[in-house]
Write a protein that holds these residues in place. Structure first.
Motif, short mmCIF file in Angstrom:
data_model
loop_
_atom_site.label_atom_id
_atom_site.label_comp_id
_atom_site.label_asym_id
_atom_site.label_seq_id
_atom_site.Cartn_x
_atom_site.Cartn_y
_atom_site.Cartn_z
N LYS A 76 35.49 43.11 42.96
CA LYS A 76 34.09 43.25 41.83
C LYS A 76 34.56 44.10 40.80
O LYS A 76 33.56 44.58 39.94
N SER A 77 35.93 44.10 40.31
CA SER A 77 36.43 44.65 39.18
C SER A 77 36.21 43.56 37.95
O SER A 77 35.94 42.57 38.07
N PRO A 78 36.23 44.34 36.70
CA PRO A 78 35.73 43.41 35.65
C PRO A 78 36.40 42.12 35.34
O PRO A 78 35.56 41.24 35.01
N VAL A 79 37.58 41.99 35.28
CA VAL A 79 38.26 40.69 35.14
C VAL A 79 37.57 39.79 35.97
O VAL A 79 37.05 38.64 35.35
N CYS A 80 37.49 39.67 37.31
CA CYS A 80 37.19 38.96 38.22
C CYS A 80 35.63 38.55 37.81
O CYS A 80 34.92 37.70 37.99
N HIS A 81 34.87 39.76 37.55
CA HIS A 81 33.47 39.70 37.25
C HIS A 81 33.13 38.72 36.18
O HIS A 81 32.33 38.06 36.16
N SER A 113 32.48 43.66 49.26
CA SER A 113 33.32 43.70 47.91
C SER A 113 34.24 44.68 47.88
O SER A 113 34.63 45.37 48.87
N SER A 114 35.20 44.33 46.89
CA SER A 114 36.34 45.35 46.81
C SER A 114 36.74 45.90 45.33
O SER A 114 36.24 45.03 44.47
N GLU A 115 37.70 46.87 45.35
CA GLU A 115 38.22 47.17 44.13
C GLU A 115 39.13 45.95 43.57
O GLU A 115 39.65 45.17 44.29
N CYS A 116 39.62 46.21 42.64
CA CYS A 116 40.71 44.79 42.08
C CYS A 116 41.71 44.89 43.24
O CYS A 116 42.32 45.74 43.73
N LEU A 117 42.01 43.46 43.42
CA LEU A 117 43.00 43.30 44.33
C LEU A 117 44.22 42.79 43.81
O LEU A 117 45.17 42.54 44.58
N GLY A 118 44.60 43.26 42.57
CA GLY A 118 45.95 43.28 41.71
C GLY A 118 46.18 41.87 41.61
O GLY A 118 47.62 41.75 41.28
N ARG A 119 45.37 41.04 41.56
CA ARG A 119 45.68 39.61 41.04
C ARG A 119 45.01 39.09 39.89
O ARG A 119 44.65 37.85 39.97
N CYS A 120 44.69 39.92 39.11
CA CYS A 120 43.86 39.69 37.95
C CYS A 120 44.00 38.35 37.14
O CYS A 120 43.09 37.55 36.75
#
Ligand code: FES
Length: 155
Positions: A76-81, A113-120
């Motif tokens: 749910k972090s900005p880049v994916c969003h 949902s989760s915070e950034c999964l590190g694969r932006c």
């Protein structure tokens, strides 16, 4: 694995709290930590139930209620969003008929949902249990979910 066996793999030190909780949750067929597990851990680490409860509530990876065997986590972090996770969410809904925060009736899938999964750079991404699926589109999402369902039917 027996719960005492899990506990005994760790020294009874506060530093081991997160690892113990992870192991207990992974060992639970419904992917969650029941109250009895929290009490067990509190006793083992000689701390209070509320201290353990507080940690479990703080980390979104832990659940206090039964979840599906496969937990789908959406970033749910900005880049994916920005790329639009809603498309991913809609495709999941089309395929397994549940939305964010829900679990299928057969307890096979949950969506969280989760915070950034590190694969932006490879967004949009989702994680199913420990596995990351990247650069998702409708076909990839369908393939991932269909293949899990098929594997489960053949067990
Ligand atoms: S913002 Fe989604 S993986 Fe980093």
């Amino acid at each position: 694995m027996d719960k005492d066996e899990i506990l005994n793999r760790f020294e009874p030190q506060q530093d081991n709290l997160l690892n113990i909780l992870h192991e207990l949750q992974n060992n639970n067929p419904n992917n969650f930590l029941p109250t009895e597990d929290l009490k067990l851990v509190a006793k083992y680490l000689n701390t209070s139930y509320s201290a353990v409860y507080g940690v479990v509530k703080y980390y979104t990876m832990f659940s206090l209620k039964p979840r599906g065997k496969y937990v789908i986590r959406l970033c749910k972090s900005p880049v994916c969003h920005m790329i639009d996770t809603n498309i991913v969410l809609q495709e999941i809904k089309n395929n397994i008929d549940i939305g964010l925060g829900e679990t299928t009736n057969d307890l096979l899938f949950s969506v969280e949902s989760s915070e950034c999964l590190g694969r932006c750079a490879e967004a949009p991404v989702m994680m199913v249990n420990e596995k990351i699926h990247k650069e998702l589109d409708s076909i990839k999402i369908s393939n991932v979910l269909d293949s899990i369902k098929l594997n489960e039917q053949n067990k």
